[in-house]
Each structure stands twice: as C-alpha cells, then as structure tokens.
Write an enzyme that holds these catalytic residues in place. Structure first.
Site, mmCIF file in Angstrom:
data_model
loop_
_atom_site.group_PDB
_atom_site.id
_atom_site.type_symbol
_atom_site.label_atom_id
_atom_site.label_comp_id
_atom_site.label_asym_id
_atom_site.label_seq_id
_atom_site.Cartn_x
_atom_site.Cartn_y
_atom_site.Cartn_z
ATOM 1 C CD GLU A 166 -2.053 -5.141 49.492
ATOM 2 O OE1 GLU A 166 -2.734 -6.158 49.670
ATOM 3 O OE2 GLU A 166 -0.950 -4.948 50.031
ATOM 4 C CB ALA B 147 3.504 -2.990 55.079
ATOM 5 C CD GLU C 72 2.313 -6.213 48.735
ATOM 6 O OE1 GLU C 72 2.443 -6.190 47.494
ATOM 7 O OE2 GLU C 72 1.415 -5.585 49.332
ATOM 8 N N GLY D 17 1.363 -2.344 50.202
ATOM 9 C CA GLY D 17 0.203 -1.914 50.983
ATOM 10 C C GLY D 17 -0.286 -0.530 50.571
HETATM 11 C C1 LIG Z 1 1.119 -6.603 55.436
HETATM 12 C C2 LIG Z 1 0.195 -6.452 54.262
HETATM 13 C C3 LIG Z 1 0.852 -6.544 52.945
HETATM 14 C C4 LIG Z 1 1.666 -5.386 52.631
HETATM 15 C C5 LIG Z 1 3.005 -5.527 52.473
HETATM 16 C C6 LIG Z 1 3.828 -4.410 52.021
HETATM 17 O O1 LIG Z 1 3.388 -3.334 51.736
HETATM 18 S S1 LIG Z 1 5.469 -4.738 51.939
HETATM 19 C C7 LIG Z 1 6.202 -3.228 51.384
HETATM 20 C C8 LIG Z 1 5.978 -3.009 49.948
HETATM 21 N N1 LIG Z 1 6.670 -1.838 49.532
HETATM 22 C C9 LIG Z 1 7.724 -1.865 48.728
HETATM 23 O O2 LIG Z 1 8.129 -2.886 48.241
HETATM 24 C C10 LIG Z 1 8.385 -0.563 48.422
HETATM 25 C C11 LIG Z 1 9.777 -0.529 48.989
HETATM 26 N N2 LIG Z 1 10.402 0.750 48.784
HETATM 27 C C12 LIG Z 1 10.882 1.133 47.583
HETATM 28 O O3 LIG Z 1 10.778 0.463 46.583
HETATM 29 C C13 LIG Z 1 11.606 2.441 47.520
HETATM 30 O O4 LIG Z 1 12.033 2.752 48.816
HETATM 31 C C14 LIG Z 1 10.779 3.632 46.992
HETATM 32 C C15 LIG Z 1 10.541 3.432 45.493
HETATM 33 C C16 LIG Z 1 9.442 3.735 47.708
HETATM 34 C C17 LIG Z 1 11.571 4.930 47.205
HETATM 35 O O5 LIG Z 1 12.814 4.818 46.606
HETATM 36 P P1 LIG Z 1 13.975 5.888 46.883
HETATM 37 O O6 LIG Z 1 15.114 5.496 46.010
HETATM 38 O O7 LIG Z 1 13.412 7.227 46.783
HETATM 39 O O8 LIG Z 1 14.380 5.698 48.393
HETATM 40 P P2 LIG Z 1 15.049 4.439 49.124
HETATM 41 O O9 LIG Z 1 14.653 3.155 48.494
HETATM 42 O O10 LIG Z 1 16.479 4.690 49.330
HETATM 43 O O11 LIG Z 1 14.295 4.491 50.527
HETATM 44 C C18 LIG Z 1 14.470 5.587 51.403
HETATM 45 C C19 LIG Z 1 14.444 5.067 52.812
HETATM 46 O O12 LIG Z 1 13.145 4.562 53.097
HETATM 47 C C20 LIG Z 1 13.229 3.227 53.560
HETATM 48 N N3 LIG Z 1 12.050 2.522 53.067
HETATM 49 C C21 LIG Z 1 11.584 2.470 51.808
HETATM 50 N N4 LIG Z 1 10.443 1.758 51.764
HETATM 51 C C22 LIG Z 1 10.185 1.365 53.032
HETATM 52 C C23 LIG Z 1 9.156 0.611 53.625
HETATM 53 N N5 LIG Z 1 8.124 0.141 52.908
HETATM 54 N N6 LIG Z 1 9.209 0.382 54.936
HETATM 55 C C24 LIG Z 1 10.221 0.848 55.668
HETATM 56 N N7 LIG Z 1 11.232 1.587 55.160
HETATM 57 C C25 LIG Z 1 11.205 1.834 53.859
HETATM 58 C C26 LIG Z 1 14.515 2.698 52.957
HETATM 59 O O13 LIG Z 1 14.984 1.605 53.703
HETATM 60 C C27 LIG Z 1 15.405 3.907 53.046
HETATM 61 O O14 LIG Z 1 15.863 3.989 54.373
HETATM 62 P P3 LIG Z 1 17.352 4.476 54.687
HETATM 63 O O15 LIG Z 1 18.266 3.547 53.912
HETATM 64 O O16 LIG Z 1 17.411 5.882 54.195
HETATM 65 O O17 LIG Z 1 17.462 4.312 56.165
#
Ligand SMILES: CCC/C=C/C(=O)SCCNC(=O)CCNC(=O)[C@H](O)C(C)(C)COP(=O)([O-])OP(=O)([O-])OC[C@H]1O[C@@H](n2cnc3c(N)ncnc32)[C@H](O)[C@@H]1OP(=O)([O-])[O-]
Length: 719
Positions: A103, A61, A123, A100
């Site tokens: 999911e 998400a 999450e 998500g």
């Molecule tokens: C509602 C129903 C239930 C669902 C809930 C969910 O899914 S909750 C979500 C569950 N998901 C997670 O927990 C995954 C969270 N994300 C990660 O773990 C890592 O970003 C990665 C492994 C996907 C990529 O790693 P990497 O080292 O290659 O890259 P990086 O980490 O440096 O990110 C690059 C840029 O992307 C941005 N950004 C990243 N994700 C999101 C996002 N979801 N959204 C928005 N932005 C996001 C990040 O802020 C950064 O922005 P900046 O600073 O450049 O402006």
C-alpha cells in the site's frame, strides 16, 4: 527506523530500517514521515526513492502492534502525503512488499521491482483488509476483477505477474535500488498529474453488479465462515461505485469491524504460532537453537504405498537424491509409474522440469546402504515395521537417521529394534504427502536432539510446517481425533444423522464434516486398527455388552458398516451413498437411515432431538480436553503446537485459530462446565472427564493462551 540520504546528487533515498522485515511500526512510520518531510523540503532533492534495508522492501504493518494501544502517525495520511508530493517518489521493491508495504508502494508515483520480489495485499490472511487505501487504489490501478482476486485471497504475485497486471512499472534483474535511483533521475521534474492512483477513475466492467454478486457468492463459499474476504469484496465494491474519499471512509468502517474481531485475533495468532513451532524444545531441555542438524544429501523411502509415493516425490522436489524401495513386484511397477506422473503434474503446475532423475528405484532393501536418512512407510503393522527397522539397523551406514512414517505406533519400540535408538524419530506425514503442509516430528525418550533437529530441518526444506511432538499413541493429531470421532458415532446412536453432525461441523468452518471426511479417508483404515486393538466383535449383537469394550462405552456402528463392505468413497457407500465407487459427491442414503433406526431399536435406544450446539460441544470439547491432556503429559510443548497441527493437518478453520485457541476464546470456565455436564450425562466415557490441567488453569484465573506455557511450567513445579 527510516534513514534519509541524498544520492546521485538530487535523489532523496529513504531506507526503511526495521529488521527483520521492515514492518511499519509506530517508530518506522514516524521515521518515514520525518524523512519524507526532509526530502520534500530539501531544494537539492528533485525526486525520491523509498526502499527497505537488507533486501526486503516492507513486510507491512507491524502485526505485533495490533491489539495494543497503537501510537505514532497513522498509515493513511502518511501515504496520502507521499502521493500528494510534487516530487516524484519511486518505490524500489526488493524481497517482499506485503500488506501495508504494498500500500505504501501504491502511494508512490512509480514502482520498480527486482525480478525475484513478491508482492501482495495479504491482509485478508490476517483477518483484515488492506485499509491503508489498498482496496481503493489497487482496483483503480489494475481493474476490479484482478484486484478482487488479489485482495480476497491475499495471494503473492511475482514481479513478472505484477508487471503484467500493471502494479509495477519496471522489473529488473539488477540492484533494484540502483535502478530505482536511475528511474527517479529520469522522471525528476515531470508532471505527476497522471501518476496519483487515487485520482484515477476505477475501470469497471459494464455489468458490475453481476460481477460483485458472482464474486461474493464464490467468496462466501470458499471463506467457510471467515468474515474478512467478504469485507474485502464490500470494500472493493466501494472503490467501483463511490468517489475515492467516500470509498476510503467505507474502507475504514469495514476495517474497524474486522480489526477487533475474534477472527482477526485467531488468524494473527496462527501467523505467530506457525513461526513459534519452529522454536521447538524437548522435555530433556534440548532446543532448536542448541541442537545442530546434520546435512542430508541422500535419503530413502521404504514402502511405496500411497504415503511412500508422496514422500518420495516431496523429497525429490527438494533436490535430494532419493532411493525408493518396494519389495512387492506389483506395487513396485505401479508405484514407479505413479511417482513419475505425480512429479510431472507438479512440475507442469510450477512450470519447472520434473526431477525424475533424482529417484532411483529398487526392490531390494540393501539399496539403502549409503543413504543419510531413511523414511520407512510400509504398511501400518508393528511386526512388519519391527522387521524393517532390524534390517535397516544392519544395512545402513554408521549414523544414518532412521525415521518412521507411522501415524500412531510406538516410535520408541521401533527404536529399540535398532543398534542406535538415538538415531530414530517419527516423521508423520499427512496424505497426500507431497501436498499436505503438516509434518509431525516425533521424538522418543531416546531420540537425540540432532535427529530431531535434522528431521525438523528436512521438513522445512520440503516446505512443510514441522511440529516436534512426544511419543504416545496417535501422537498429537490422531490422539485428539479419536474422542472427536467417537463422539460423532455416539451422537448417531442417540438420534443424530450424518447430515446433522457434518452440517454443524461444516458451519463451524471445517471443509468436510467428520462423516464425509471418514468416507474420503476410507472406513476400513480405522476398522483394521480397531481389530488390532481387539475392539471389533463380529455381527450385530445386542444387549449392553455390544456397546461396551474394556469397561467403556463403544460404538460398533463403523464396524457394522465395514462388515457390509461399506468403506466410503472407494466402494461407493459409507456414511453416504456415492454415484459409483470413487465418486466424490456424498448423497443422502435411505439405507443408512433405516440401518440407524434398526440399530437403535435393537439396542433399545430412543432417538432424541440433538441440536447443532450439542454436536459442536461434544465433538470439539472432547477433542480439546484431549489437547489439555497432551499438554499435561508434555507431549506437545505448548498450545501453539497443537493448534498448528490441527490447522495444517486436520483442516481446523484457521479463522478459529486451532482447538486450544478456540477454547481460550470460548472461555476455559465454560469449556470446563460443559465437559463436566457431558461427563455426568455419560459416565461411561472417561475422556469426557475434564482434564486436571484444564481445572487448574481455570482455578488460576484462565490465563490467555499465550501465557499457558508459562502457567503449565509453574503448575508442574508446584507438583
Ligand atoms: C493497518 C493498515 C492495513 C495494513 C495491514 C498490514 O499490513 S497487515 C501485515 C501484512 N503483512 C503480511 O502479511 C506479511 C507477513 N510476513 C510474512 O509473510 C513473512 O514474514 C515475510 C514473507 C515478510 C518474510 O518471511 P521470512 O520467512 O523471511 O521470515 P518470517 O516469516 O519467519 O518472519 C521473520 C520474523 O519477522 C516477524 N514478522 C514478519 N512479518 C511481520 C509483520 N508484518 N509484523 C511484525 N512481525 C513480522 C515474524 O513474526 C518473525 O518473527 P520471529 O518469529 O523471528 O520472532
């Protein structure tokens, strides 16, 4: 945001296009809904593949949408529509499938993953639960125990583990999208009755109640007050005990309570703050995006005590050639053995070969002549460090960066001992240096932007969260720690016990209270520093001067313990008693309690009842007030820097977002009012006087934490 194309004549390929991580924003969700409709209504399409562009399936998400007015189609019906499709849908998972994103993949009928892909229901790390059906589908797919493990920890699994668990159907070393298309062609027209996970019964062990009770207990213990892991267990329990549709209702209910919680806000703040600290800036205007780091091929560590050993291991693990120098024979022999052991243990954990050949050892400092960067980690003594820096300045080749691992000493003074002070920065690691994630990169007024950029990049390569900070006594972390530790001692003097103070802090979420932590680190460390500062006076003198130093209140309690040889865990006695030297379980110590009583009698202090709230307010607000001073002085660029230092280096509970975020949640006006109260009650403790910046932020309407940087800039320009 989601492109539809037809490939191999009959496969509808839906490609998520929302860089950088293909997060499921409102527009992306609408794109998927539209593309799925198109695929299902196109008679030429017999099966469907969903993938993400640029080698990443989906980062989940869109976290930026949380806390805003969310529009666009919701995830749950979107995923249900995919699962209900009568054409097979295959997820092609490359890069990451998190939250998500996974999911969405679980709503598909098949999953093909690239061997390097990582998957996880992450999450919980953001204070949420997998509320797009993840808590209901994953246990049905892989069983309750494995699902509980993944959902309550948010851990990432490799494609190989995902295959073993049954999360994916196929793993490939080739292009995952091409393989998924082949897979889609092979399953076109086949019955999907057995492929819709929501229709599966949930495989449960026979003693399901006992299992949930045990897991709940474990989670409560490790969660340290975090609510999301507990809600995750409750949601999985619903999967195990209720029909799917009722389980989904429970999932939504639990999510609703988490979604607006302060903890979710704190954890999401930490997620963005961790990334924001990489975009560092210096008061000179130098910045991360305009300062080019130099590549480091060979590095050296000087001094192989506890810190030096950990740093050498951390450097070698990045693949760098390392020269490890220790001039004292005994320490040299011991360190060689210890470093090899540390590398072997680390390699065993990761299933890799230990990088033993990356380190060469020497007892001669001349061995560092050809390295690109040196990290000095000798004993914390300015005269010794001065000498090392003078030597390094003449021995090292032109342009070698000279870094110090000092935890508090003046980096600029060390720079002044060298010919090229612009090459000097602090690299303050935290023990054990090969494990702890935090690195403070300390710039002095003369450090070049390139030196800072190089240290920051090296930190990143070592897997550290690096934060650039200015030069002052204790930098950010240890400077803020000082008032926190002192308040804890004052509370003991006034009537508290180590158990009471630690209990309050642990209930707040710290893994260890301040006294247990001090026992673990060794009480002699601070004693040496205080002696160096001329604060320690021998013996148990009484009278007012015994508790005043340099015109301020001072507690000699720690010094008195050290005089008795009570250095903490290593001597088996400190603020607590241990079964033997080196034991780790703190026990109530009657000696300590009588000692405190005698101390109070000697100083004419009447013990009073102190409650947990006072402990928290005095310890935490003192620390926070120092944080505001650090911002005011420009030592940290913003509250995110301070918070990340505390979360990664000082075990500040992440679900409380770091000290500055916590202050914003409590309310700046409340923090100010309490500091004023305690300063009035303790006028001999100057650091309890509320910092000007805090006053001014309150006067300007207490802006939210993400606006502080801007507000501080504005306040500065008005001065
Ligand atoms: C509602 C129903 C239930 C669902 C809930 C969910 O899914 S909750 C979500 C569950 N998901 C997670 O927990 C995954 C969270 N994300 C990660 O773990 C890592 O970003 C990665 C492994 C996907 C990529 O790693 P990497 O080292 O290659 O890259 P990086 O980490 O440096 O990110 C690059 C840029 O992307 C941005 N950004 C990243 N994700 C999101 C996002 N979801 N959204 C928005 N932005 C996001 C990040 O802020 C950064 O922005 P900046 O600073 O450049 O402006």
């Amino acid at each position: 945001m989601a492109q539809f194309t037809r490939v191999s004549r009959s496969v509808g390929l839906i490609t998520l296009q929302n860089p950088p991580v293909n997060a499921l924003s409102a527009v992306a969700r609408q794109g998927i809904v539209d593309a799925v409709k198109r695929a299902l209504s196109d008679p030429k399409v017999k099966s469907v593949v969903i993938c993400g562009q640029n080698g990443i399936f989906c980062g989940g998400a869109d976290i930026k949408e949380f806390g805003t007015n969310i529009t666009g189609p919701p995830l749950v019906p979107m995923i249900h529509a995919i699962e209900a499709s009568n054409k097979p849908v295959v997820a092609a998972i490359e890069g990451s499938a998190f939250g998500g994103g996974l999911e969405l993949a679980l709503g598909c009928h098949y999953r093909v993953a690239h061997s390097k892909a990582k998957l996880g229901l992450t999450e919980v790390t953001l204070g949420l639960l997998p509320a797009a059906g993840g808590t209901q589908r994953l246990p049905r797919l892989i069983g309750v125990p494995a699902a509980l493990n993944l959902i309550t920890t948010g851990r990432h699994v490799t494609a190989a583990e995902a295959l073993q668990l049954g999360i994916v159907d196929q793993v490939t070393d080739h292009n995952a999208v091409d393989e998924a298309v082949k897979f889609a062609l092979s399953v076109a027209g086949k019955s999907l009755d057995a492929r819709r996970i929501s229709t599966y019964p949930c495989p449960c062990p026979s003693d399901v109640d006992a299992l949930f009770e045990e897991v709940m207990q474990k989670v409560r213990q490790s969660a340290r007050g975090a609510i999301a892991p507990i809600a995750c267990v409750q949601a999985v329990r619903a999967a195990a005990t209720l029909p799917y549709s009722q389980g989904m209702e429970r999932e939504q209910e639990l999510m609703a309570t988490l979604f607006t919680s302060g903890q979710a806000r704190a954890l999401q703040y930490c997620f963005f703050a961790q990334r924001a600290v990489g975009r560092w800036s210096m008061p000179s205007g130098a910045r991360w995006d305009t300062s080019k780091p130099r590549s480091i091929h060979k590095a050296a560590v000087i001094g192989l005590g506890t810190m030096g050993r950990g740093i050498a291991v951390a450097l070698a693990q990045t693949g760098l050639s390392v020269v490890a120098v220790e001039t004292q024979e005994k320490q040299f022999m011991e360190a060689k053995k210890m470093v090899s052991g540390m590398m072997e243990r680390g390699a065993k954990r990761h299933g890799t070969a230990p990088p033993l050949d990356k380190i060469t050892y020497s007892q001669n400092i001349q061995a560092v002549a050809d390295v690109d960067l040196v990290i000095e980690a000798v004993f914390e003594d300015m005269a010794l460090k001065e000498k090392v820096f003078q030597q390094l300045s003449t021995i090292c080749k032109q342009g070698t960066f000279l870094c110090t691992n000092t935890s508090a000493l003046d980096v600029d003074h060390l720079a002044s001992q060298t010919r090229n002070p612009e090459l000097v920065v602090g690299m303050h690691f935290f023990a054990p240096a090969h494990v702890m994630k935090l690195l403070e990169v300390v710039y002095g007024p003369r450090s070049s932007p390139q030196a800072v950029a190089t240290a920051m990049q090296l930190g990143k390569k070592m897997g550290k969260v690096s934060v650039a900070v200015g030069n002052c006594r204790g930098f950010v972390g240890n400077r803020m720690l000082k008032p926190y530790l002192e308040q804890a001692l004052f509370l003991l003097e006034e009537g508290a016990t180590p158990e009471l103070v630690d209990g309050a802090l642990e209930e707040f979420g710290f893994a260890l209270g301040v006294f247990k932590m001090s026992d673990l680190s060794g009480l002699d460390v601070g004693w040496k520093v205080r002696k160096g500062d001329g604060l320690v006076e021998p013996g148990l003198a009484s009278g007012p001067s015994a508790r005043i130093r340099q015109g301020r209140r001072y507690s000699p309690l720690g010094d008195l313990l050290c005089e008795q040889g009570r250095f903490g865990q290593k001597t088996g006695q400190g603020w607590y008693r241990y079964d033997k030297p080196g034991s780790r379980v703190p026990r109530y110590d009657p000696w300590l309690h009588s000692f405190l009583e005698e101390y109070r009698t000697q100083h004419g202090i009447v013990a009073r009842r102190i409650d947990q709230q006072e402990v928290l307010e005095r310890c935490l607000y003192a620390l926070i007030n120092e944080g505001f001073r650090i911002l005011e002085d420009g030592i940290a660029a913003g509250p995110e820097d301070i918070d990340i230092i505390y979360v990664f280096g000082y075990s500040w509970p992440r679900h409380r977002g770091g000290p500055m975020f916590y202050a914003s949640m409590v309310g700046l006006a409340k923090v100010l009012e309490r500091l004023e109260h305690y300063h009035q009650a303790h006028p001999d403790v100057p650091y309890m006087q509320p910092c000007n910046l805090l006053r001014r932020l309150v006067a300007s309407g207490s802006p939210p934490v993400h606006k502080w940087k801007e507000a501080i800039k504005k306040l500065r320009s008005q001065l």
